[in-house]
Design an enzyme around this catalytic site. Sequence first.
Site, PDB file in Angstrom:
ATOM      1  N   GLY A  12       0.847  -1.188   0.000  1.00  0.00           N
ATOM      2  CA  GLY A  12       0.000   0.000   0.000  1.00  0.00           C
ATOM      3  C   GLY A  12       0.882   1.237   0.000  1.00  0.00           C
ATOM      4  O   GLY A  12       0.508   2.297   0.518  1.00  0.00           O
ATOM      5  N   ALA A  13       2.060   1.089  -0.621  1.00  0.00           N
ATOM      6  CA  ALA A  13       3.077   2.142  -0.545  1.00  0.00           C
ATOM      7  C   ALA A  13       2.652   3.451  -1.190  1.00  0.00           C
ATOM      8  O   ALA A  13       3.201   4.503  -0.876  1.00  0.00           O
ATOM      9  CB  ALA A  13       4.362   1.652  -1.193  1.00  0.00           C
ATOM     10  N   SER A  14       1.668   3.392  -2.104  1.00  0.00           N
ATOM     11  CA  SER A  14       1.293   4.649  -2.747  1.00  0.00           C
ATOM     12  C   SER A  14       0.087   5.279  -2.037  1.00  0.00           C
ATOM     13  O   SER A  14      -0.419   6.305  -2.451  1.00  0.00           O
ATOM     14  CB  SER A  14       0.983   4.410  -4.227  1.00  0.00           C
ATOM     15  OG  SER A  14      -0.060   3.464  -4.323  1.00  0.00           O
ATOM     16  N   HIS A 242      -8.982   2.426  20.149  1.00  0.00           N
ATOM     17  CA  HIS A 242      -8.050   3.322  20.851  1.00  0.00           C
ATOM     18  C   HIS A 242      -8.457   3.577  22.301  1.00  0.00           C
ATOM     19  O   HIS A 242      -7.669   3.454  23.225  1.00  0.00           O
ATOM     20  CB  HIS A 242      -7.957   4.676  20.147  1.00  0.00           C
ATOM     21  CG  HIS A 242      -7.644   4.590  18.683  1.00  0.00           C
ATOM     22  ND1 HIS A 242      -6.860   3.607  18.148  1.00  0.00           N
ATOM     23  CD2 HIS A 242      -8.010   5.373  17.629  1.00  0.00           C
ATOM     24  CE1 HIS A 242      -6.747   3.775  16.836  1.00  0.00           C
ATOM     25  NE2 HIS A 242      -7.444   4.857  16.493  1.00  0.00           N
ATOM     26  N   LYS A 336     -16.503  14.026  16.908  1.00  0.00           N
ATOM     27  CA  LYS A 336     -15.922  14.785  15.795  1.00  0.00           C
ATOM     28  C   LYS A 336     -16.588  16.150  15.778  1.00  0.00           C
ATOM     29  O   LYS A 336     -17.688  16.320  16.301  1.00  0.00           O
ATOM     30  CB  LYS A 336     -16.229  14.075  14.470  1.00  0.00           C
ATOM     31  CG  LYS A 336     -15.609  12.693  14.371  1.00  0.00           C
ATOM     32  CD  LYS A 336     -14.770  12.559  13.111  1.00  0.00           C
ATOM     33  CE  LYS A 336     -13.938  11.296  13.166  1.00  0.00           C
ATOM     34  NZ  LYS A 336     -12.576  11.434  12.721  1.00  0.00           N
ATOM     35  N   GLN A 370      -2.853  14.238  24.277  1.00  0.00           N
ATOM     36  CA  GLN A 370      -2.493  15.174  23.208  1.00  0.00           C
ATOM     37  C   GLN A 370      -3.484  16.311  23.160  1.00  0.00           C
ATOM     38  O   GLN A 370      -4.611  16.141  23.625  1.00  0.00           O
ATOM     39  CB  GLN A 370      -2.448  14.457  21.849  1.00  0.00           C
ATOM     40  CG  GLN A 370      -3.803  13.906  21.425  1.00  0.00           C
ATOM     41  CD  GLN A 370      -3.732  12.971  20.242  1.00  0.00           C
ATOM     42  OE1 GLN A 370      -2.811  12.189  20.117  1.00  0.00           O
ATOM     43  NE2 GLN A 370      -4.717  13.043  19.370  1.00  0.00           N
TER      44      GLN A 370
HETATM   45  C1  BG6 Z   1      -7.915   6.880  13.553  1.00  0.00           C
HETATM   46  C2  BG6 Z   1      -9.334   7.190  13.172  1.00  0.00           C
HETATM   47  O1  BG6 Z   1      -7.791   5.542  13.935  1.00  0.00           O
HETATM   48  O2  BG6 Z   1      -7.540   7.702  14.638  1.00  0.00           O
HETATM   49  C3  BG6 Z   1      -9.470   8.653  12.785  1.00  0.00           C
HETATM   50  O3  BG6 Z   1      -9.712   6.361  12.093  1.00  0.00           O
HETATM   51  C4  BG6 Z   1      -8.955   9.518  13.914  1.00  0.00           C
HETATM   52  O4  BG6 Z   1     -10.801   8.992  12.470  1.00  0.00           O
HETATM   53  C5  BG6 Z   1      -7.573   9.084  14.343  1.00  0.00           C
HETATM   54  O5  BG6 Z   1      -8.920  10.849  13.446  1.00  0.00           O
HETATM   55  C6  BG6 Z   1      -7.100   9.822  15.567  1.00  0.00           C
HETATM   56  O6  BG6 Z   1      -5.736   9.582  15.769  1.00  0.00           O
HETATM   57  P1  BG6 Z   1      -4.817  10.732  16.392  1.00  0.00           P
HETATM   58  O7  BG6 Z   1      -3.495  10.083  16.570  1.00  0.00           O
HETATM   59  O8  BG6 Z   1      -4.833  11.852  15.421  1.00  0.00           O
HETATM   60  O9  BG6 Z   1      -5.457  11.086  17.680  1.00  0.00           O
END
Ligand code: BG6
Length: 483
Positions: A12-14, A242, A336, A370
């Site tokens: 998926g290098a490109s 996450h 979002k 962050q």
């Molecule tokens: C990704 C999501 O896994 O994580 C994105 O698909 C999201 O929608 C992103 O923006 C957030 O990552 P980070 O490192 O910018 O907080």
Amino acid sequence: EFKENTSIVVFGASGDLSKKKTFPALFGLFREGYLDPSCKIIGFARSKLSDKDLHEKIKPNLKTNNDEKGSEKIEQFLKMVSYISGPYDKDEGFDKLAKELDSYEKEQGVKNPHRLFYLALPPSTFVAVATQIKKKVYAEHGETRVVVEKPFGHDLESFRELQSELSPLFREDELFRIDHYLGKEMVKNLVFMRFGNTFLNAAWNKENIQMIQISFKEPFGTEGRGGYFDEIGIIRDVMQNHMLQVLTLLTMERPVTFDSEAVRDEKVKVLKAFAPIDHNDILIGQYGKSDDGSKPGYLDDDTVNPDSKCVTFAALGFKIQNERWDGVPIVMRAGKALNEGKVEIRIQFKAVPSGVFGEVAHNELVIRVQPDEAIYIKCNSKTPGLSTTSQVSELDLTYARRFKDFWIPEAYEALIKDVLSGDHSNFVRDDELDISWKLFTPLLKYLEGPDAPKPEKYAYGSRGPAELVDFLKSHDYVFEDSG
Ligand code: BG6
């Protein structure tokens, strides 16, 4: 450890992910001396490109970090990078790849090859590529490591299906499933903080903690990617992976040792103690236009179904049914198109008995993942001077001030370094994923099914649905004056 003479193939290098994350991370490691110049990097994708075309594509994202030899290093790095084009499901490109790897290893006199395959690919191509890797370029007499990126399925069923296709091909210890949050400095710091500080470790339980909150805020909407997001929603996008990873590290018991299997065993154990998510203990939202009308609402995106109930904001209540956490409210919230971009963990402690000082504020430990990594503790202390009142102050560990001479790697740099070292601690094991999908799938099915409730509207750029304040209060969060 993969050191000299390692070959790294980026599939998926490109694509976007390699351009923005994988190649810049490989370069960052090279720049800092963690990737030996004897290594070979091969980009692989379907588009017909020359080596030079690929270099031009990736170069703008390679950061020199004020290194005076930066541009020289970029040139050295690019010399290590070549390109092969080919379909993902046919032999032709893979035969070529096999030949290149063999001749590189021969030339370097490598007997037990170290081959790292990085799949920066959409899930529809995972299995085809994995199959070809096994068939054509698996290091029979050496070691193979395969890095894969989310999404690992769409729900429990599809995850299990994917797993049943991948697991006959590679051993679990050959697979590195990236959840890039596990590569973030502050997330990696959680175990150090919790288990390395007596005062925190001692207070880390239902007796002392009033509630836990993890929040993820992004200041932008889907910006033209709505069609893609519509199938996913915020819960699948960042919460099932996450944020749950962060919550797991916050709530697991102390591992017997800090080696990767012991840590992952504890993560699985605590996940098993999570109660099913209560469909009534959620607040969901979808953003509309910004108040001034300058930013579009989610449904204004042409690629989105105009009746979409896709969730772009969610606050979910969690309960962990074990001795440490029983009864402690836990809220995970993500959105979002909010007023700011921030990822933060907030642990609010119980109030001290009132008395001598009158009412004092709750202690709070805030870990800002962050931007601007920081840890601070809101604590009470006497207002200086002749006053006899107490006031809230902060014990503050802001990284930019305290650790200004340190290089804090990007999540992807840290994770690729782990892959090279063969350390699995910061990667997601199959049983962790299984259990996290088990936890989230019923909720996702409900929200995507015929009885799905309508998400609350909130304005682009706002703090989320107005109901959030009550939702947090009902989970025992106490808003102090300053908060
Ligand atoms: C990704 C999501 O896994 O994580 C994105 O698909 C999201 O929608 C992103 O923006 C957030 O990552 P980070 O490192 O910018 O907080």
